[in-house]
Design a protein around this motif. Structure first.
Motif, PDB file in Angstrom:
ATOM      1  N   VAL A 160     -20.904  -5.309 -40.257  1.00 16.68           N
ATOM      2  CA  VAL A 160     -20.907  -4.707 -38.927  1.00 16.68           C
ATOM      3  C   VAL A 160     -19.634  -3.900 -38.733  1.00 16.68           C
ATOM      4  N   ARG A 161     -19.784  -2.725 -38.158  1.00 20.15           N
ATOM      5  CA  ARG A 161     -18.618  -1.904 -37.872  1.00 20.15           C
ATOM      6  C   ARG A 161     -17.909  -2.399 -36.609  1.00 20.15           C
ATOM      7  N   LEU A 162     -16.595  -2.391 -36.668  1.00 25.19           N
ATOM      8  CA  LEU A 162     -15.753  -2.762 -35.532  1.00 25.19           C
ATOM      9  C   LEU A 162     -15.083  -1.480 -35.035  1.00 25.19           C
ATOM     10  N   SER A 163     -15.404  -1.076 -33.818  1.00 25.77           N
ATOM     11  CA  SER A 163     -14.913   0.192 -33.293  1.00 25.77           C
ATOM     12  C   SER A 163     -13.922  -0.047 -32.161  1.00 25.77           C
ATOM     13  N   LEU A 164     -12.712   0.491 -32.307  1.00 28.46           N
ATOM     14  CA  LEU A 164     -11.634   0.293 -31.346  1.00 28.46           C
ATOM     15  C   LEU A 164     -11.670   1.374 -30.270  1.00 28.46           C
ATOM     16  N   GLU A 165     -11.819   0.953 -29.034  1.00 28.97           N
ATOM     17  CA  GLU A 165     -11.834   1.890 -27.914  1.00 28.97           C
ATOM     18  C   GLU A 165     -10.444   1.954 -27.294  1.00 28.97           C
ATOM     19  N   TYR A 166      -9.889   3.137 -27.227  1.00 29.75           N
ATOM     20  CA  TYR A 166      -8.548   3.296 -26.666  1.00 29.75           C
ATOM     21  C   TYR A 166      -8.611   3.789 -25.223  1.00 29.75           C
ATOM     22  N   LYS A 167      -7.552   3.489 -24.475  1.00 29.03           N
ATOM     23  CA  LYS A 167      -7.470   3.924 -23.080  1.00 29.03           C
ATOM     24  C   LYS A 167      -6.006   3.925 -22.665  1.00 29.03           C
ATOM     25  N   LEU A 168      -5.605   4.942 -21.934  1.00 31.28           N
ATOM     26  CA  LEU A 168      -4.199   5.092 -21.564  1.00 31.28           C
ATOM     27  C   LEU A 168      -3.701   3.950 -20.692  1.00 31.28           C
ATOM     28  N   ARG A 169      -4.481   3.602 -19.675  1.00 26.25           N
ATOM     29  CA  ARG A 169      -4.075   2.539 -18.747  1.00 26.25           C
ATOM     30  C   ARG A 169      -5.311   2.019 -18.002  1.00 26.25           C
ATOM     31  N   GLU A 170      -5.111   0.992 -17.227  1.00 25.68           N
ATOM     32  CA  GLU A 170      -6.132   0.318 -16.428  1.00 25.68           C
ATOM     33  C   GLU A 170      -6.975  -0.629 -17.286  1.00 25.68           C
ATOM     34  N   PRO A 171      -6.949  -1.909 -16.967  1.00 24.94           N
ATOM     35  CA  PRO A 171      -6.343  -2.520 -15.797  1.00 24.94           C
ATOM     36  C   PRO A 171      -4.833  -2.716 -15.869  1.00 24.94           C
ATOM     37  N   ARG A 172      -4.220  -2.605 -17.041  1.00 21.60           N
ATOM     38  CA  ARG A 172      -2.763  -2.674 -17.145  1.00 21.60           C
ATOM     39  C   ARG A 172      -2.176  -1.288 -16.903  1.00 21.60           C
ATOM     40  N   THR A 173      -0.911  -1.235 -16.521  1.00 18.15           N
ATOM     41  CA  THR A 173      -0.283   0.078 -16.342  1.00 18.15           C
ATOM     42  C   THR A 173      -0.085   0.782 -17.678  1.00 18.15           C
ATOM     43  N   HIS A 174       0.021  -0.004 -18.756  1.00 13.80           N
ATOM     44  CA  HIS A 174       0.154   0.524 -20.115  1.00 13.80           C
ATOM     45  C   HIS A 174      -0.757  -0.271 -21.051  1.00 13.80           C
ATOM     46  N   SER A 175      -1.722   0.402 -21.655  1.00 15.57           N
ATOM     47  CA  SER A 175      -2.582  -0.266 -22.635  1.00 15.57           C
ATOM     48  C   SER A 175      -1.944  -0.206 -24.007  1.00 15.57           C
ATOM     49  N   THR A 176      -2.138  -1.238 -24.797  1.00 14.46           N
ATOM     50  CA  THR A 176      -1.576  -1.251 -26.149  1.00 14.46           C
ATOM     51  C   THR A 176      -2.256  -0.204 -27.028  1.00 14.46           C
ATOM     52  N   ILE A 177      -3.586  -0.188 -27.034  1.00 15.36           N
ATOM     53  CA  ILE A 177      -4.311   0.835 -27.796  1.00 15.36           C
ATOM     54  C   ILE A 177      -4.553   1.986 -26.818  1.00 15.36           C
ATOM     55  N   TYR A 178      -3.570   2.877 -26.734  1.00 11.47           N
ATOM     56  CA  TYR A 178      -3.535   3.847 -25.641  1.00 11.47           C
ATOM     57  C   TYR A 178      -3.922   5.265 -26.026  1.00 11.47           C
ATOM     58  N   SER A 179      -4.140   5.541 -27.306  1.00 11.71           N
ATOM     59  CA  SER A 179      -4.447   6.908 -27.726  1.00 11.71           C
ATOM     60  C   SER A 179      -5.284   6.882 -28.996  1.00 11.71           C
ATOM     61  N   SER A 180      -5.856   8.035 -29.318  1.00 12.29           N
ATOM     62  CA  SER A 180      -6.648   8.133 -30.548  1.00 12.29           C
ATOM     63  C   SER A 180      -5.777   7.883 -31.771  1.00 12.29           C
ATOM     64  N   GLY A 181      -4.530   8.352 -31.723  1.00 13.49           N
ATOM     65  CA  GLY A 181      -3.634   8.150 -32.860  1.00 13.49           C
ATOM     66  C   GLY A 181      -3.328   6.681 -33.086  1.00 13.49           C
ATOM     67  N   THR A 182      -3.106   5.942 -32.000  1.00  8.67           N
ATOM     68  CA  THR A 182      -2.844   4.505 -32.117  1.00  8.67           C
ATOM     69  C   THR A 182      -4.056   3.780 -32.679  1.00  8.67           C
ATOM     70  N   ALA A 183      -5.232   4.116 -32.179  1.00  9.26           N
ATOM     71  CA  ALA A 183      -6.461   3.481 -32.663  1.00  9.26           C
ATOM     72  C   ALA A 183      -6.697   3.811 -34.134  1.00  9.26           C
ATOM     73  N   LEU A 184      -6.452   5.064 -34.517  1.00  8.47           N
ATOM     74  CA  LEU A 184      -6.627   5.460 -35.913  1.00  8.47           C
ATOM     75  C   LEU A 184      -5.632   4.722 -36.803  1.00  8.47           C
ATOM     76  N   TYR A 185      -4.381   4.620 -36.351  1.00  6.23           N
ATOM     77  CA  TYR A 185      -3.376   3.882 -37.115  1.00  6.23           C
ATOM     78  C   TYR A 185      -3.806   2.431 -37.330  1.00  6.23           C
ATOM     79  N   LEU A 186      -4.269   1.779 -36.251  1.00  7.90           N
ATOM     80  CA  LEU A 186      -4.667   0.380 -36.369  1.00  7.90           C
ATOM     81  C   LEU A 186      -5.859   0.213 -37.302  1.00  7.90           C
TER      82      LEU A 186
END
Length: 323
Positions: A160-186
């Protein structure tokens, strides 16, 4: 691109609450009622659902039959690591080992359900993993916790493929996986070939990205796994109908998507608070279909010649002539 067709989140046909109208602007229905409404929308044949609600081990066979009876398929099984208050301070990155284990177990079970219902992909958005204040978390420790958790989840079911969805913020003011580059790196840091990235069009707008550029980058590394399509005004995740605000950028996104090797669903992740859900889906599908017709008219040699000269106005004029 070889699309599997159009899908929608089952939540699109729910009560659509917000923090001001917590009961929702509409009367929500049960699973069968929502699936009935989805099946009635032309060209809508896929459904995205979350584990553990509304989809779980106890009702998976019921849902399987309900989908089959309506000619629908499960497009993706998402894991809900954000709505339960126990994850308020983190899930996969929580330094509370018991909570972290629960989040990992949820993710593994969502992968297994994705396989059982032949979706083949599990979408993971760890919305509570992040921070709100300086010095609130140990960044060094939590990056390690995230990578370790993703490896454990991915290796649980390599089919099964595991797909990481990134988001800049909400519900936290800063999300850890916050950009496409971060998700690609991970996805690369895990060393697991079944880990890739979800592009939510609105999240990309929020990040001030060019979604078209993101598609080209992820396709280059064969990491574009899931699409969530919507729109917003770039300052918040409004989840509006596709192409309703950023027509030109969405058109460019569709152009590069059409050139890509993507083989998944065109997923509608909209939240029509005050609009009829079925009409919002129809509007989005019609816009996407129109854009696909336009980009297929593009003479690649002619456009590439204009792009070699980086002639922005001539490129816009050329594309405009095809509308």
């Amino acid at each position: 691109m070889k699309s599997k067709g159009f899908s929608t989140g089952i939540w699109v046909f729910g009560a659509t609450p917000d923090r001001f109208c917590v009961t929702g602007y509409k009367s929500g229905g049960n699973i069968e009622e929502s699936l009935d409404r989805i099946a009635a929308v032309p060209n809508l044949t896929g459904v995205m659902m979350h584990y553990p609600q509304p989809l779980n081990e106890n009702n998976v066979d019921f849902v399987k039959k309900a989908l089959q009876d309506r000619g629908l398929k499960l497009a993706c099984c998402d894991v809900d690591l954000f709505s339960d208050p126990i994850f308020a301070r983190g899930s996969l990155m929580s330094e509370n080992s018991e909570l972290r284990k629960k989040a990992i177990d949820y993710s593994k079970k969502a992968m297994d359900i994705a396989e059982y219902l032949e979706a083949g992909v599990m979408n993971l958005w760890p919305g509570q993993d992040g921070f709100d204040y300086p010095f609130q978390i140990n960044y060094v420790a939590q990056w390690n916790l995230m990578v370790e958790a993703l490896i454990e989840i991915a290796q649980h079911n390599p089919r099964v493929r595991l797909s990481l969805e990134y988001k800049l913020r909400e519900p936290r003011t800063h999300s850890t996986i916050y950009s496409s580059g971060t998700a690609l790196y991970l996805s690369h840091a895990t060393g697991c070939s079944n880990v890739g990235v979800t592009v939510d069009l609105g999240h990309s707008f929020n990040c001030k990205e060019s979604p078209a550029n993101v598609v080209a980058l992820l396709d280059k590394f064969e990491k574009l796994f899931v699409l969530h399509l919507n729109d917003n005004y770039r300052d918040w995740d409004d989840d509006m109908a596709v192409g309703s605000v950023h027509f030109w950028e969405t058109l460019e996104f569709i152009y590069y998507l059409n050139l890509s090797s993507y083989e998944g669903w065109l997923g509608l992740d909209i939240f029509p608070y005050r609009e009829d859900s079925a009409e919002a889906c129809r509007f989005s599908i019609e816009n996407i279909q129109y854009m696909l017709e336009v980009v297929k008219k593009i003479d690649l040699k002619a456009l590439h010649q204009i792009q070699k000269e980086a002639n922005s106005l001539e490129a816009m004029r050329y594309i405009g002539s095809l509308l």
